[in-house]
Design a protein around this motif. Structure first.
Motif, PDB file in Angstrom:
ATOM      1  N   UNK A 168       6.469 -14.336   2.601  1.00 11.09           N
ATOM      2  CA  UNK A 168       6.149 -13.126   3.371  1.00 11.09           C
ATOM      3  C   UNK A 168       7.410 -12.302   3.630  1.00 11.09           C
ATOM      4  N   UNK A 169       7.287 -10.990   3.530  1.00  3.61           N
ATOM      5  CA  UNK A 169       8.392 -10.063   3.760  1.00  3.61           C
ATOM      6  C   UNK A 169       8.225  -9.404   5.123  1.00  3.61           C
ATOM      7  N   UNK A 170       9.346  -9.065   5.757  1.00  4.42           N
ATOM      8  CA  UNK A 170       9.291  -8.360   7.037  1.00  4.42           C
ATOM      9  C   UNK A 170       8.583  -7.016   6.829  1.00  4.42           C
ATOM     10  N   UNK A 171       9.026  -6.307   5.802  1.00  5.00           N
ATOM     11  CA  UNK A 171       8.408  -5.026   5.439  1.00  5.00           C
ATOM     12  C   UNK A 171       8.796  -4.709   4.006  1.00  5.00           C
ATOM     13  N   UNK A 172       7.983  -3.877   3.348  1.00  2.45           N
ATOM     14  CA  UNK A 172       8.248  -3.460   1.983  1.00  2.45           C
ATOM     15  C   UNK A 172       8.186  -1.942   1.941  1.00  2.45           C
ATOM     16  N   UNK A 173       9.239  -1.346   1.399  1.00  7.77           N
ATOM     17  CA  UNK A 173       9.284   0.100   1.215  1.00  7.77           C
ATOM     18  C   UNK A 173       8.744   0.390  -0.181  1.00  7.77           C
ATOM     19  N   UNK A 174       7.810   1.348  -0.287  1.00  3.09           N
ATOM     20  CA  UNK A 174       7.217   1.737  -1.581  1.00  3.09           C
ATOM     21  C   UNK A 174       7.388   3.229  -1.794  1.00  3.09           C
ATOM     22  N   UNK A 175       7.774   3.596  -3.017  1.00  3.57           N
ATOM     23  CA  UNK A 175       7.778   5.008  -3.404  1.00  3.57           C
ATOM     24  C   UNK A 175       7.256   5.110  -4.820  1.00  3.57           C
ATOM     25  N   UNK A 176       6.265   5.950  -5.073  1.00  5.40           N
ATOM     26  CA  UNK A 176       5.496   6.657  -4.062  1.00  5.40           C
ATOM     27  C   UNK A 176       4.613   5.670  -3.306  1.00  5.40           C
ATOM     28  N   UNK A 177       4.124   6.083  -2.176  1.00  5.18           N
ATOM     29  CA  UNK A 177       3.312   5.199  -1.352  1.00  5.18           C
ATOM     30  C   UNK A 177       1.875   5.675  -1.399  1.00  5.18           C
ATOM     31  N   UNK A 178       1.093   4.999  -2.226  1.00  5.66           N
ATOM     32  CA  UNK A 178      -0.307   5.354  -2.387  1.00  5.66           C
ATOM     33  C   UNK A 178      -1.097   4.074  -2.667  1.00  5.66           C
ATOM     34  N   UNK A 179      -0.990   3.073  -1.809  1.00  5.64           N
ATOM     35  CA  UNK A 179      -1.592   1.775  -2.139  1.00  5.64           C
ATOM     36  C   UNK A 179      -3.116   1.797  -2.087  1.00  5.64           C
ATOM     37  N   UNK A 180      -3.689   1.251  -3.143  1.00  3.17           N
ATOM     38  CA  UNK A 180      -5.137   1.095  -3.197  1.00  3.17           C
ATOM     39  C   UNK A 180      -5.486  -0.308  -3.688  1.00  3.17           C
ATOM     40  N   UNK A 181      -4.515  -0.959  -4.342  1.00  2.97           N
ATOM     41  CA  UNK A 181      -4.722  -2.274  -4.914  1.00  2.97           C
ATOM     42  C   UNK A 181      -3.618  -3.205  -4.436  1.00  2.97           C
ATOM     43  N   UNK A 182      -3.645  -4.451  -4.897  1.00  2.00           N
ATOM     44  CA  UNK A 182      -2.624  -5.434  -4.505  1.00  2.00           C
ATOM     45  C   UNK A 182      -1.235  -4.869  -4.794  1.00  2.00           C
ATOM     46  N   UNK A 183      -0.448  -4.679  -3.743  1.00  2.00           N
ATOM     47  CA  UNK A 183       0.847  -4.011  -3.866  1.00  2.00           C
ATOM     48  C   UNK A 183       1.815  -4.740  -4.773  1.00  2.00           C
ATOM     49  N   UNK A 184       1.736  -6.041  -4.844  1.00  2.05           N
ATOM     50  CA  UNK A 184       2.719  -6.835  -5.559  1.00  2.05           C
ATOM     51  C   UNK A 184       2.409  -7.002  -7.035  1.00  2.05           C
ATOM     52  N   UNK A 185       1.252  -6.494  -7.529  1.00  2.00           N
ATOM     53  CA  UNK A 185       0.946  -6.767  -8.932  1.00  2.00           C
ATOM     54  C   UNK A 185       0.192  -5.682  -9.681  1.00  2.00           C
ATOM     55  N   UNK A 186      -0.321  -4.672  -9.034  1.00  4.57           N
ATOM     56  CA  UNK A 186      -1.206  -3.739  -9.722  1.00  4.57           C
ATOM     57  C   UNK A 186      -0.537  -2.391  -9.982  1.00  4.57           C
ATOM     58  N   UNK A 187      -0.402  -2.044 -11.268  1.00  4.99           N
ATOM     59  CA  UNK A 187       0.286  -0.812 -11.683  1.00  4.99           C
ATOM     60  C   UNK A 187      -0.470   0.453 -11.295  1.00  4.99           C
ATOM     61  N   UNK A 188      -1.716   0.323 -10.860  1.00  4.81           N
ATOM     62  CA  UNK A 188      -2.446   1.529 -10.445  1.00  4.81           C
ATOM     63  C   UNK A 188      -1.904   2.103  -9.139  1.00  4.81           C
ATOM     64  N   UNK A 189      -0.964   1.410  -8.503  1.00  2.00           N
ATOM     65  CA  UNK A 189      -0.283   1.959  -7.330  1.00  2.00           C
ATOM     66  C   UNK A 189       0.843   2.914  -7.720  1.00  2.00           C
ATOM     67  N   UNK A 190       1.146   3.012  -9.011  1.00  2.00           N
ATOM     68  CA  UNK A 190       2.230   3.864  -9.497  1.00  2.00           C
ATOM     69  C   UNK A 190       1.923   5.354  -9.270  1.00  2.00           C
ATOM     70  N   UNK A 191       2.979   6.117  -9.116  1.00  2.00           N
ATOM     71  CA  UNK A 191       2.885   7.561  -9.184  1.00  2.00           C
ATOM     72  C   UNK A 191       3.209   7.965 -10.617  1.00  2.00           C
ATOM     73  N   UNK A 192       3.334   9.242 -10.872  1.00  2.00           N
ATOM     74  CA  UNK A 192       3.595   9.712 -12.227  1.00  2.00           C
ATOM     75  C   UNK A 192       4.891  10.521 -12.276  1.00  2.00           C
ATOM     76  N   UNK A 193       5.722  10.185 -13.248  1.00  2.00           N
ATOM     77  CA  UNK A 193       6.910  10.976 -13.534  1.00  2.00           C
ATOM     78  C   UNK A 193       6.584  11.830 -14.753  1.00  2.00           C
ATOM     79  N   UNK A 194       6.750  13.129 -14.627  1.00  2.00           N
ATOM     80  CA  UNK A 194       6.554  14.037 -15.756  1.00  2.00           C
ATOM     81  C   UNK A 194       7.932  14.477 -16.236  1.00  2.00           C
ATOM     82  N   UNK A 195       8.195  14.246 -17.506  1.00  2.00           N
ATOM     83  CA  UNK A 195       9.494  14.567 -18.102  1.00  2.00           C
ATOM     84  C   UNK A 195       9.453  16.016 -18.583  1.00  2.00           C
ATOM     85  N   UNK A 196      10.270  16.858 -17.951  1.00  2.00           N
ATOM     86  CA  UNK A 196      10.355  18.249 -18.377  1.00  2.00           C
ATOM     87  C   UNK A 196      11.550  18.420 -19.278  1.00  2.00           C
ATOM     88  N   UNK A 197      11.429  19.272 -20.246  1.00  2.00           N
ATOM     89  CA  UNK A 197      12.546  19.503 -21.179  1.00  2.00           C
ATOM     90  C   UNK A 197      13.457  20.570 -20.680  1.00  2.00           C
TER      91      UNK A 197
END
Length: 188
Positions: free
Chosen positions: A159-188
């Protein structure tokens, strides 16, 4: 930029995000709520690219570094958009113990350093490695804060005291599910 723990050579066009409020934190049932503000745990994240590489600069402020603390960076090429599966594992996951080191993992070069109460992570990420011909990738940064705080239940050493997440948009298991990811768009 050079991977040297100094952000002064970063482009003024680099995107910067300040992660310094409680909305980016997840607490745990086994620890009392004990966040004391940005000096206790916060982060600055910088992103830029040169058309070939994506550069990440992360500076975590932590009032007390503890032995089991760690930082993790996830990249997800497509899975973060998959809403049908039970669990989506990130394509690339790199974890860093809070110590000074440098190296390469999954084709990503990195350097970490500690300055005062700041843990600094810099990464050079080949865009093709995380985007595969597209102009975007899923991204998540997390930092596990322990502060050597005692757990209410001694049997829960994970167990952790606290976990900082960026971006913070949890909907699934925080420690294993990539659907918690945000999106980086690469601009040229």
């Amino acid at each position: 930029p050079i991977l040297d723990g100094d952000f002064s050579d970063w482009s003024e066009k680099a995107s910067e995000y300040i992660v310094d409020s409680g909305k980016y934190l997840e607490g745990h049932t086994y620890f009392p709520n004990s966040w004391h503000g940005p000096k206790d745990l916060s982060a600055k994240l910088r992103f830029c690219n040169d058309g070939k590489n994506l550069y990440l600069g992360i500076e975590v402020t932590d009032d007390k570094f503890a032995r089991k603390e760690s930082a993790t960076i996830w990249f997800s090429k497509d899975g973060y958009k998959n809403w049908e599966d039970e669990t989506v594992v990130p394509d690339i996951r790199i974890s860093f113990a809070v110590r000074e080191t440098q190296g390469s993992s999954n084709g990503i070069r990195y350097k970490t350093s500690i300055k005062d109460n700041r843990f600094i992570i810099e990464c050079m990420v080949p865009i093709e490695r995380v985007c595969e011909g597209k102009n975007s990738t899923g991204f998540l940064f997390s930092y596990n804060d322990m502060d050597d705080a005692p757990s209410i239940d001694k049997r829960k050493s994970w167990a952790k005291k606290q976990v900082l997440h960026f971006p913070h948009n949890p909907k699934w298991a925080l420690w294993r599910d990539a659907r918690n990811c945000g999106e980086i768009i690469i601009e040229k």
